[in-house]
Scaffold this active site. Sequence first.
Site, PDB file in Angstrom:
ATOM      1  N   LYS A   4      -5.210 -19.636 -27.501  1.00  0.00           N
ATOM      2  CA  LYS A   4      -5.024 -18.204 -27.244  1.00  0.00           C
ATOM      3  C   LYS A   4      -4.296 -17.560 -28.418  1.00  0.00           C
ATOM      4  CE  LYS A   4      -5.019 -18.760 -22.218  1.00  0.00           C
ATOM      5  NZ  LYS A   4      -4.287 -18.696 -20.959  1.00  0.00           N
ATOM      6  N   GLN A  49       1.109 -18.149 -18.058  1.00  0.00           N
ATOM      7  CA  GLN A  49       0.267 -19.339 -18.149  1.00  0.00           C
ATOM      8  C   GLN A  49       0.386 -20.187 -16.879  1.00  0.00           C
ATOM      9  OE1 GLN A  49      -1.908 -20.100 -20.720  1.00  0.00           O
ATOM     10  NE2 GLN A  49      -2.579 -21.758 -19.366  1.00  0.00           N
ATOM     11  N   ASP A  87      -5.147 -10.851 -17.776  1.00  0.00           N
ATOM     12  CA  ASP A  87      -5.935 -11.801 -17.001  1.00  0.00           C
ATOM     13  C   ASP A  87      -6.677 -11.145 -15.836  1.00  0.00           C
ATOM     14  OD1 ASP A  87      -5.752 -14.280 -18.254  1.00  0.00           O
ATOM     15  OD2 ASP A  87      -3.750 -14.658 -17.449  1.00  0.00           O
TER      16      ASP A  87
END
Length: 275
Positions: free
Chosen positions: A48, A92, A115
């Site tokens: 990422k 995460q 997200d």
Amino acid sequence: MKIISGTQVRKELLEKYKETIQKKNLKIGLAIIQLGDNEASNTYIRNKLKYTQEVGIDSQLIKLPEETTQEELENQIKALNKDKKITGIILQSPTPKHIDFTKCARLIAPEKDVDGFSEENLFSIRDNQEKIIPCTVKGILKLFDYYKIPLEGKNVVVMGRSNIVGRPLADALINRNATVTLCHSKTENLEKFTKHADIVISAVGKAGLVKKEMVKKGFVGIDVGINMVNGKLVGDFTKEAGEKASYMTPVPGGVGPMTVAMIIDNLIELKEKEK
Ligand code: NDP
């Protein structure tokens, strides 16, 4: 059978994103919060950071100790929500057992929710008013677009009903006028549904789940599953099932590369909505 190459599509998209960020002089900041030191998470985070930095995004990792309390994590998220330099926040997963992941992920302000896990963003898909779409779902939709695979009127079977993949994916496909059957671990006679499907998407995480007897010739296969078998990364479809497809995503190299690209897609979208 034609391979749907997420790696190739990602490469083209990253060039486009880099150009957009440069041309529009977008100042995008990404904060990734990690608790502890999960090995798989370390790899995902490295990717990422790498891909976002390559296109000119100012991304940083906030690595907190495993023992961080729920309250401390909530305060960290609230501070980032207020930080003007931060365009997007990723919490995460997995987080340690004492943390309520869903509660924390939903604390992320919808306008910084890369997200797409906030209630507002998830409901916007259900409501056919799509705002930020979860990265894996958006990545799959981009693959359908890129390979000009029609969805309207098609019979699609989605296997897996998680809040991050299966459910929002089913909603997004319904929005595109597909006829969707959502299957899960309690579905009886899975084969009855998959056999007649034009498109079969497996987001389960069980190697060998989709066998050749379960699919019709010429179907389109999207394999979201990630499984480690004898040290090798494989998806949910057997090789023989994939061979019956007209189009098929490989594992690795199919959906996975798209997920990380869509973080950038969502960050650009969030930045442009800021104005
Ligand atoms: P979850 O474990 O949250 O969900 C798995 C789903 O599969 C559940 O809905 C479960 O049903 C269903 N399921 C389990 N067994 C069966 C079965 N035999 N038949 C049909 N359905 C079944 O996983 P995620 O949604 O988070 O991820 C799914 C997979 O996709 C994993 O392998 C994950 O690693 C991978 N993944 C890949 C990504 C990528 O970028 N390529 C991104 C995200 C995930 P029930 O609800 O009844 O328990």
